[in-house]
Design a protein around this motif. Structure first.
Motif, PDB file in Angstrom:
ATOM      1  N   ALA A 100       1.058  -6.106 -24.470  1.00  0.00           N
ATOM      2  CA  ALA A 100      -0.093  -5.220 -24.242  1.00  0.00           C
ATOM      3  C   ALA A 100       0.287  -3.976 -23.446  1.00  0.00           C
ATOM      4  CB  ALA A 100      -1.193  -5.978 -23.502  1.00  0.00           C
ATOM      5  N   LYS A 101       1.499  -3.980 -22.885  1.00  0.00           N
ATOM      6  CA  LYS A 101       2.002  -2.870 -22.063  1.00  0.00           C
ATOM      7  C   LYS A 101       1.076  -2.591 -20.882  1.00  0.00           C
ATOM      8  CE  LYS A 101       4.866  -0.793 -25.562  1.00  0.00           C
ATOM      9  NZ  LYS A 101       5.977  -1.609 -25.231  1.00  0.00           N
ATOM     10  N   THR A 102       0.726  -3.678 -20.166  1.00  0.00           N
ATOM     11  CA  THR A 102      -0.169  -3.561 -19.018  1.00  0.00           C
ATOM     12  C   THR A 102       0.445  -4.230 -17.796  1.00  0.00           C
ATOM     13  OG1 THR A 102      -1.304  -5.603 -19.644  1.00  0.00           O
ATOM     14  CG2 THR A 102      -2.263  -3.524 -20.421  1.00  0.00           C
ATOM     15  N   PHE A 103      -0.013  -3.794 -16.642  1.00  0.00           N
ATOM     16  CA  PHE A 103       0.351  -4.385 -15.354  1.00  0.00           C
ATOM     17  C   PHE A 103      -0.966  -4.799 -14.716  1.00  0.00           C
ATOM     18  CE2 PHE A 103       1.439  -3.842 -10.769  1.00  0.00           C
ATOM     19  CZ  PHE A 103       2.398  -4.831 -10.700  1.00  0.00           C
ATOM     20  N   THR A 104      -1.135  -6.104 -14.474  1.00  0.00           N
ATOM     21  CA  THR A 104      -2.414  -6.614 -14.001  1.00  0.00           C
ATOM     22  C   THR A 104      -2.267  -7.427 -12.726  1.00  0.00           C
ATOM     23  OG1 THR A 104      -2.196  -8.595 -15.367  1.00  0.00           O
ATOM     24  CG2 THR A 104      -3.429  -6.752 -16.312  1.00  0.00           C
ATOM     25  N   ARG A 105      -3.398  -7.610 -12.065  1.00  0.00           N
ATOM     26  CA  ARG A 105      -3.508  -8.444 -10.865  1.00  0.00           C
ATOM     27  C   ARG A 105      -4.540  -9.517 -11.167  1.00  0.00           C
ATOM     28  NH1 ARG A 105      -6.946  -9.205  -6.521  1.00  0.00           N
ATOM     29  NH2 ARG A 105      -5.941  -9.535  -4.503  1.00  0.00           N
ATOM     30  N   LEU A 106      -4.188 -10.770 -10.898  1.00  0.00           N
ATOM     31  CA  LEU A 106      -5.113 -11.889 -11.067  1.00  0.00           C
ATOM     32  C   LEU A 106      -5.263 -12.568  -9.721  1.00  0.00           C
ATOM     33  CD1 LEU A 106      -6.789 -13.943 -12.708  1.00  0.00           C
ATOM     34  CD2 LEU A 106      -4.653 -15.182 -13.109  1.00  0.00           C
ATOM     35  N   GLY A 107      -6.483 -12.628  -9.236  1.00  0.00           N
ATOM     36  CA  GLY A 107      -6.762 -13.249  -7.952  1.00  0.00           C
ATOM     37  C   GLY A 107      -8.156 -12.876  -7.513  1.00  0.00           C
ATOM     38  N   PRO A 108      -8.519 -13.280  -6.297  1.00  0.00           N
ATOM     39  CA  PRO A 108      -9.855 -12.932  -5.817  1.00  0.00           C
ATOM     40  C   PRO A 108      -9.989 -11.422  -5.631  1.00  0.00           C
ATOM     41  CG  PRO A 108      -8.572 -13.934  -4.076  1.00  0.00           C
ATOM     42  CD  PRO A 108      -7.751 -14.040  -5.317  1.00  0.00           C
ATOM     43  N   VAL A 125       2.518   0.663 -19.769  1.00  0.00           N
ATOM     44  CA  VAL A 125       3.738   0.376 -19.010  1.00  0.00           C
ATOM     45  C   VAL A 125       4.819  -0.026 -20.008  1.00  0.00           C
ATOM     46  CG1 VAL A 125       4.767  -1.066 -17.224  1.00  0.00           C
ATOM     47  CG2 VAL A 125       2.375  -0.381 -17.038  1.00  0.00           C
ATOM     48  N   GLN A 126       5.917   0.672 -19.982  1.00  0.00           N
ATOM     49  CA  GLN A 126       7.015   0.390 -20.916  1.00  0.00           C
ATOM     50  C   GLN A 126       7.954  -0.695 -20.386  1.00  0.00           C
ATOM     51  OE1 GLN A 126       6.927   1.984 -23.974  1.00  0.00           O
ATOM     52  NE2 GLN A 126       4.988   2.626 -23.099  1.00  0.00           N
ATOM     53  N   SER A 127       8.144  -0.734 -19.074  1.00  0.00           N
ATOM     54  CA  SER A 127       8.995  -1.759 -18.474  1.00  0.00           C
ATOM     55  C   SER A 127       8.573  -1.980 -17.031  1.00  0.00           C
ATOM     56  CB  SER A 127      10.474  -1.349 -18.535  1.00  0.00           C
ATOM     57  OG  SER A 127      10.710  -0.228 -17.706  1.00  0.00           O
ATOM     58  N   CYS A 128       8.873  -3.172 -16.536  1.00  0.00           N
ATOM     59  CA  CYS A 128       8.527  -3.533 -15.165  1.00  0.00           C
ATOM     60  C   CYS A 128       9.579  -4.511 -14.655  1.00  0.00           C
ATOM     61  CB  CYS A 128       7.139  -4.165 -15.112  1.00  0.00           C
ATOM     62  SG  CYS A 128       6.669  -4.740 -13.472  1.00  0.00           S
ATOM     63  N   GLU A 129       9.977  -4.322 -13.419  1.00  0.00           N
ATOM     64  CA  GLU A 129      10.987  -5.191 -12.822  1.00  0.00           C
ATOM     65  C   GLU A 129      10.638  -5.408 -11.352  1.00  0.00           C
ATOM     66  OE1 GLU A 129      15.829  -5.079 -12.169  1.00  0.00           O
ATOM     67  OE2 GLU A 129      14.772  -3.257 -12.728  1.00  0.00           O
ATOM     68  N   PHE A 130      10.639  -6.660 -10.930  1.00  0.00           N
ATOM     69  CA  PHE A 130      10.428  -7.009  -9.533  1.00  0.00           C
ATOM     70  C   PHE A 130      11.784  -7.306  -8.912  1.00  0.00           C
ATOM     71  CE2 PHE A 130       6.540  -8.464 -11.704  1.00  0.00           C
ATOM     72  CZ  PHE A 130       5.592  -7.760 -10.990  1.00  0.00           C
ATOM     73  N   LYS A 131      12.053  -6.732  -7.744  1.00  0.00           N
ATOM     74  CA  LYS A 131      13.307  -7.001  -7.048  1.00  0.00           C
ATOM     75  C   LYS A 131      13.012  -7.636  -5.704  1.00  0.00           C
ATOM     76  CE  LYS A 131      16.438  -3.753  -9.105  1.00  0.00           C
ATOM     77  NZ  LYS A 131      17.612  -2.954  -8.857  1.00  0.00           N
ATOM     78  N   ARG A 132      13.835  -8.610  -5.334  1.00  0.00           N
ATOM     79  CA  ARG A 132      13.697  -9.301  -4.048  1.00  0.00           C
ATOM     80  C   ARG A 132      14.818  -8.835  -3.124  1.00  0.00           C
ATOM     81  NH1 ARG A 132      13.977 -15.266  -6.512  1.00  0.00           N
ATOM     82  NH2 ARG A 132      15.970 -14.402  -7.092  1.00  0.00           N
ATOM     83  N   TRP A 133      14.476  -8.634  -1.850  1.00  0.00           N
ATOM     84  CA  TRP A 133      15.447  -8.174  -0.863  1.00  0.00           C
ATOM     85  C   TRP A 133      15.294  -8.984   0.418  1.00  0.00           C
ATOM     86  CZ3 TRP A 133      18.843  -4.546  -2.533  1.00  0.00           C
ATOM     87  CH2 TRP A 133      18.488  -3.794  -3.653  1.00  0.00           C
ATOM     88  N   MET A 134      16.370  -9.043   1.188  1.00  0.00           N
ATOM     89  CA  MET A 134      16.339  -9.667   2.513  1.00  0.00           C
ATOM     90  C   MET A 134      16.306  -8.560   3.558  1.00  0.00           C
ATOM     91  SD  MET A 134      19.069 -12.792   2.145  1.00  0.00           S
ATOM     92  CE  MET A 134      20.458 -11.720   1.839  1.00  0.00           C
TER      93      MET A 134
END
Length: 185
Positions: A100-108, A125-134
């Motif tokens: 669907a090329k969407t970025f959504t939030r699900l929650g209260p 949205v063509q691409s999405c990437e989450f990165k984790r850092w310390m």
């Protein structure tokens, strides 16, 4: 009796004037079209920037409040957020749907407090990437429990019928999980 001399344009003069007028009108029209396309492109870019800015603000608020961070998949994260009213927690998902090329939030919903509300944050949205850092590290976190910061990278593309597509690569700042605890939930 006086002889009147009649003056008129010759056929050659009319053809030259018509040709010059056509060239000038073509230049004016092409300039007008170019300005219209530029305006549409600028409007698309502004709308896209506003949508991304609002989405990142909402994302940042949730991440900063999160106690627990869980990377569900490459395209979805789960945040456990404490409730302000009591000692309970809320679960919030951020999801990128590549179909669907969407970025959504699900929650209260933070305003109405209605549970399991899906909010469309960004379209196209063509691409999405989450990165984790310390914290205090130059490298990425290797687990959810070690994650102290989250960064999101989005490529958004806005298309229009009259202008070329506008593409924007958005790399957020690193959001610090201020309430983060070792993931045991």
């Amino acid at each position: 009796m006086t002889v009147r001399s009649e003056r008129a344009f010759t056929l050659g003069e009319i053809l030259v004037a018509t040709t010059l007028s056509a060239v000038i009108m073509a230049a004016v029209l092409s300039s007008f079209l170019m300005m219209g396309r530029s305006g549409a492109n600028a409007g698309n870019y502004v709308a896209m920037e506003q949508q991304v800015r609002q989405a990142l603000e909402r994302f940042g608020q949730d991440v900063r409040m999160a106690k627990y961070f869980t990377r569900v998949s490459a395209t979805q994260i789960k945040l456990t957020i404490p409730q302000a009213s009591d000692s309970g927690t809320d679960i919030v998902y951020y999801t990128y749907d590549s179909t669907a090329k969407t970025f959504t939030r699900l929650g209260p919903d933070p305003i109405t407090n209605v549970a399991n509300t899906t909010t469309l944050l960004i379209k196209e949205v063509q691409s999405c990437e989450f990165k984790r850092w310390m914290l205090g590290s130059t490298g990425p976190a290797n687990s959810d429990a070690a994650t102290d910061q989250v960064q999101i990278r989005l490529t958004v593309r806005k298309t229009a019928l009259t202008a070329v597509a506008t593409t924007n690569l958005v790399v957020s700042a690193r959001f610090v999980l201020r309430n983060h605890r070792t993931n045991s939930v």
